[in-house]
Enzyme design. Structure first.
Site, PDB file in Angstrom:
ATOM      1  N   ALA A   1       0.832  -1.204   0.000  1.00 38.85           N
ATOM      2  CA  ALA A   1       0.000   0.000   0.000  1.00 38.85           C
ATOM      3  C   ALA A   1       0.868   1.257   0.000  1.00 38.85           C
ATOM      4  O   ALA A   1       1.969   1.234  -0.550  1.00 38.85           O
ATOM      5  CB  ALA A   1      -0.990  -0.029   1.168  1.00 38.85           C
ATOM      6  N   SER A   2       0.432   2.299   0.641  1.00 36.28           N
ATOM      7  CA  SER A   2       1.111   3.597   0.517  1.00 36.28           C
ATOM      8  C   SER A   2       2.514   3.604   1.115  1.00 36.28           C
ATOM      9  O   SER A   2       3.263   4.547   0.881  1.00 36.28           O
ATOM     10  CB  SER A   2       0.261   4.672   1.191  1.00 36.28           C
ATOM     11  OG  SER A   2      -1.014   4.702   0.598  1.00 36.28           O
ATOM     12  N   THR A   3       2.866   2.606   1.895  1.00 36.46           N
ATOM     13  CA  THR A   3       4.228   2.597   2.445  1.00 36.46           C
ATOM     14  C   THR A   3       5.256   2.459   1.332  1.00 36.46           C
ATOM     15  O   THR A   3       6.441   2.669   1.551  1.00 36.46           O
ATOM     16  CB  THR A   3       4.403   1.448   3.450  1.00 36.46           C
ATOM     17  OG1 THR A   3       4.074   0.222   2.801  1.00 36.46           O
ATOM     18  CG2 THR A   3       3.514   1.640   4.663  1.00 36.46           C
TER      19      THR A   3
END
EC number: 3.4.16.4
Lengths: 617, 376
Positions: free
Chosen positions: A325-327
């Site tokens: 995801a956004s990591t």
């Protein structure tokens, strides 16, 4: 007397004498038969019988070594050996086993589980006169009761042995692993000599990874036994060499804190020391009591845990594979800015969606209506999906894949983390092989926000975070700190090559963008960064499990079943100017990374960085 | 020719001492050979019993009684045996019948007869002596070589007690008693034709013996003998362990008291029937051969006595007793070393055990009597 009778007498004498001579010859022949027989046995076959005789009397009895101890980085004991009394049965000395079991159960309590386990072991291969354990960890009262009834219980034996004990229990179950009784399949493949007299073997985690050194070297004594197997004399003795002690990088307090913070959730925490690559914490929730593996799991409990949808036996830190995801955004951002696909000042106007040319499909930002005009720093701070859709599309797959590879995604970079999953850093070839389709531009767009084919384990993400904190300097991610077995420390430095950027200033600019996540006006983790006594760089992530309706902030609109809720991620390192710790928090189906995972990370950073003892060191 | 041994006496003093021994009716060669074997036996027994001085002491007492009985019997003129042959024989048969009717059970067989308050003994021990005496008396009276009908009568006289003992059941003893009687008939000059015929009949009757005569445990012993490995931990254990004991002894043995098979209890019945295995293990081939030589001395002297005996009765009796003694040795060593089935025959003068020692030394008393009572 007449002449005739004298002749008769002489005749009888001659008859007898002739017969006696025949007899003497036969006697001599028979004696020769006996002597030949003795010569055959004692000279011709002597060596064979000598060997048979030695096999009869000489037995090599193994003296098991004590297993090496495991400590954390501060010398706290994580795995030790405690004396335990075990009730075993020497089947060869017992009569009717079922009768004996009944007799024993009259004296002490033995569960049906223990009986069935005993019977199973009975069927497995073992040496004659080897005791088969029935019940371990006898209490003082049970030992006394057995001793009092000893004469009625033929073949019963109470032995003291050292058994493995994990004083920290569940919190370290996944990372340490556990030892268990050697099963039949293992017994077949084992070096019989090295494991003579040893009943337990490392099955998971550190116990398995460092089995060879923890084991130690079995000692032997050659003993003379009589026909009933009783040892009469020790002829020769070689003392066992205890297993090497292992000090792990783990920080017991941090590990326990993380375990507590995840209590009741399904998730994982992995913390790493960027300076060394030492793994400070490796937590997976829910967990189980590793001591049960040593003493024998009660079947009911085992089945319950095994069948639980929460999968307590799964080590989520190393085996759990999730969309990053956004990591993933800081890594893609670095690749984009350093590869010249974007600049720190380049902006886009985000309307809340992205669309590929000549394609109907809409790629939505998590925020309805979008973030407006944003640059890369803003895109990290606010986790702007649209920015990364567009950036990824322009970059195409290869520069992204290569950068992710340099950060260790999709492969195993650890020295000694047992049985890690690979994750997945997708490539065109991989998709072709795996799915039979070509790589589409849309796949790259999805990859831009860490969705799609990309899969990471919490450990991989923590390592990548550490490398990011180090500005690209790699280390050997490992659990081992030191050991009295020096050879362990001479591991080949197979660390990945350091990551070189075209412009080194990009590192600190990314640091800055990530501090904005914690402290910026619109930072997604600004609540977790509030009033911290050190500077944190962080990044939230919310991995979609299912397509659900969301509000302005990206939170689910309706009630969503727990298992369909998003996975919450948070990655961070601190202090930014001299990173002491990099960590990753994952909460399965936890919802948003900012609301669930980030606060946990903050507490852990406080625990580690503000602790008296660490400051003193 | 009769006085061969005396004529060969080398000196006056020796001659005088011989005549002194002659007067107390001791055959010095036989006595010395017997005492050597008995002494060797006690030494081996000490080791075989697990260094149990008590066993050695009890055995010594038996030797004492045995040698005393031998000395007493040696004083009797052989004529007395001749005169009592019928009584001994009939009496022995009656006792055997009594055993079968009311026998004392020991080890699953009826061999013992208890006289309440006094002692218990095996009537078969009396039969061991009375059968050769009876046959020697009968055949010597009928003249040698025996006629066919006398042979038949002898066989009947022989097989009645043999079958009674077989019924006890005691295969080993009954075979040995049969052997002692057959030796008398053979030494009396049984024609070779009859011997050949008897051999053919005996061999052809083996299947019938197997089916009708042998008891289950006896068949088991024979089967075990033929293939001891078929049941290594059960009935084959004894013979496997004894062969291992003997074989592992090698040429010079493991040393006195250092036999691992016997000292560590792998060898069963090590101080009774299987004692030769202890000797062979601890003292090796050399020790076993030395013991065999000592036995040969006894047999040799017995043969000399029988050849030089004064009449046919004495010759037949002495010859049969001597050959029977040898057969004991042969059967015991043969069975322990795996040549013969295990039939439970002790090693004479060496195995630990009561009545057999006394009977055995008693029969050597008869030999001494024959050796020292010479009318002409």
């Amino acid at each position: 007397m007449t002449q005739h009778s004298l002749d008769t007498k002489e005749l009888e004498r001659r008859i007898f004498k002739r017969r006696m001579i025949v007899s003497a010859v036969v006697v001599v022949l028979m004696l020769m038969v006996l002597v030949s027989r003795l010569v055959f046995l004692q000279v011709v076959e002597h060596e064979k019988h000598q060997a048979l005789s030695d096999n009869n009397r000489l037995e090599v009895v193994a003296i098991p070594p004590t297993r090496g101890l495991i400590y954390d980085r501060n010398g706290e004991l994580l795995a030790e050996n405690l004396p335990s009394h075990t009730l075993s049965i020497v089947v060869e000395r017992a009569g009717d086993i079922d009768q004996l079991l009944d007799d024993i159960r009259d004296v002490i309590e033995v569960s049906d589980d223990q009986v069935s386990r005993f019977k199973r072991r009975l069927k497995q291969y073992r040496r004659p006169y080897d005791p088969v354990p029935l019940k371990i960890k006898l209490t003082e009262d049970e030992i006394a009761a057995l001793a009092a009834n000893r004469i009625f219980l033929k073949g019963v034996q109470v032995e003291a042995e050292l058994i493995r004990q994990y004083p920290q229990g569940e919190a370290f179950a996944h990372v340490l692993g556990y030892v268990g009784r050697i099963n039949e399949q293992e017994a077949e493949n084992l070096d019989k000599g090295a494991y003579a007299g040893i009943r337990f073997i490392g099955k998971q985690g550190i116990e398995k990874q460092y089995e060879d050194v923890l084991l130690g070297k079995t000692g032997y004594q050659r003993v003379e036994t009589n026909a009933r197997g009783r040892v009469l004399k020790v002829l020769e003795k070689q003392a066992p060499v205890p297993g090497a002690n292992i000090h792990l990088q783990l920080d017991s307090a941090l590990q326990k804190k993380a375990f507590e913070l995840l209590d009741g959730k399904r998730g994982s925490v992995v913390a790493i020391e960027p300076e060394t690559g030492g793994i400070l914490a490796l937590v997976s929730q829910p967990s189980f009591d590793p001591n049960l593996y040593v003493t024998g799991f009660p079947t009911v409990l085992y089945n319950e845990l095994r069948d639980s949808p929460d999968k307590p036996f799964l080590n989520r830190a190393t085996r759990g594979q999730y969309p990053a995801a956004s990591t993933i955004k800081p890594f893609i951002g670095l690749a984009g800015v350093d590869g010249g696909f974007t600049t720190w000042s380049y902006t886009i106007n985000d309307n809340g969606w992205f669309q590929l040319p000549n394609d109907d499909r809409i790629y939505r930002d998590w925020k309805r209506g979008g973030h407006g005009i944003v640059n890369l720093t803003d895109a990290i701070e606010e986790s702007v999906d649209t920015y990364f859709y567009e950036l990824a599309y322009r970059m195409t797959l290869e520069p992204i894949h290569d950068m992710l590879d340099e950060f260790g995604f999709g492969k195993i970079t650890t020295l000694d983390v047992y049985n890690s999953a690979n994750g997945n850093n997708p490539s065109r070839q991989w998709k072709k092989d795996r799915h039979g389709f070509s790589w589409y531009a849309g796949d790259t767009v999805n990859l831009g926000i860490g969705q799609g084919y990309m899969l990471v384990t919490p450990t991989q993400l923590a390592i990548a975070t550490g490398v990011l904190a180090n500005h690209g300097r790699w280390f050997m991610p490992r659990l081992l700190m030191h050991s009295n077995d020096e050879s362990l420390l001479e591991f080949e430095d197979k660390a990945q090559p350091d990551i070189k950027l075209n412009d080194d200033s990009n590192w600190s600019k990314m640091d800055h963008a990530m501090t904005e996540v914690m402290y910026g006006r619109k930072g997604t983790a600004r609540r977790a960064g509030y009033q911290s006594q050190y500077t944190i760089a962080g990044k939230t992530g919310t991995a979609q499990v299912a397509e659900i309706k969301r509000d302005e902030e990206g939170n689910a609109l309706d009630d969503v079943p727990d298992r369909l809720k998003d996975h919450a991620w948070f990655m961070a390192y601190a202090p930014v100017e001299d990173p002491k710790i990099a960590l990753v928090v994952l909460v399965e189906n936890g919802g948003g990374g900012s609301t669930v995972a980030a606060p946990i990370a903050r507490e852990l950073l406080d625990e580690y960085l503000l602790r008296e003892s660490v400051n003193a060191q | 020719m009769l006085s061969d041994f005396i004529r060969h006496a080398p000196s006056e003093t020796f001659s005088r001492s011989r005549s002194l021994l002659q007067r107390v009716h001791i055959d010095i060669y036989l006595l010395m050979a017997l005492m050597l074997v008995a002494g060797a036996g006690l030494i081996v027994l000490y080791s075989a019993s697990g260094a149990d001085m008590g066993a050695v002491y009890r055995q010594s007492v038996r030797f004492g009684i045995g040698f005393f009985a031998m000395f007493i019997i040696a004083q009797l003129d052989p004529r007395i045996f001749q005169q009592w042959s019928g009584v001994l024989y009939i009496g022995g048969i009656c006792l055997l019948v009594a055993v079968l009717l009311s026998g004392h059970d020991a080890k699953g067989a009826q061999r013992w007869l208890t006289i309440p308050g006094l002692f218990r003994f095996q009537p078969s021990e009396i039969i061991k002596v009375s059968v050769p005496i009876m046959l020697a008396w009968y055949l010597s009276r009928k003249g040698l070589p025996p006629k066919f009908r006398h042979v038949l009568v002898s066989l009947v006289l022989l097989f009645v007690p043999t079958i009674l003992i077989l019924k006890q059941p005691d295969l080993g003893t009954s075979l040995l008693i049969a052997a002692s009687g057959i030796f008398v008939i053979f030494l009396a000059g049984l024609s070779w034709k009859l011997i050949a015929a008897a051999t053919v009949i005996a061999v052809s009757s083996l299947p019938a013996m197997w089916l009708f005569v042998l008891q289950g445990y006896q068949k088991q012993r024979v089967l075990t003998f033929l293939n001891p490995e078929s049941d290594p931990l059960g009935s084959g254990w004894n013979i496997i362990q004894s062969k291992t004991a003997i074989g592992s002894g090698g040429l010079y043995g493991k040393g006195y008291l250092h036999g691992t098979q016997s000292q560590l209890d792998f060898l069963p019945e090590s101080h009774t029937d299987f004692i030769i295995a202890v000797l062979s293990e601890e003292l090796g081939l050399v020790g076993a051969v030395v013991l065999l030589v000592l036995y040969l001395l006894i047999v040799w002297r017995g043969m000399a006595i029988s050849i030089n005996a004064r009449d046919s009765f004495c010759r037949l009796l002495a010859g049969s007793l001597t050959l029977t003694f040898f057969i004991y040795v042969f059967v015991n060593i043969g069975m322990v070393s795996g040549l013969l089935p295990v039939v439970g025959v002790p090693l004479p003068l060496v195995s630990y055990g009561g009545t057999s020692i006394v009977t055995l030394l008693g029969s050597f008393g008869i030999l001494m009597s024959i050796s020292t009572h010479k009318r002409d």
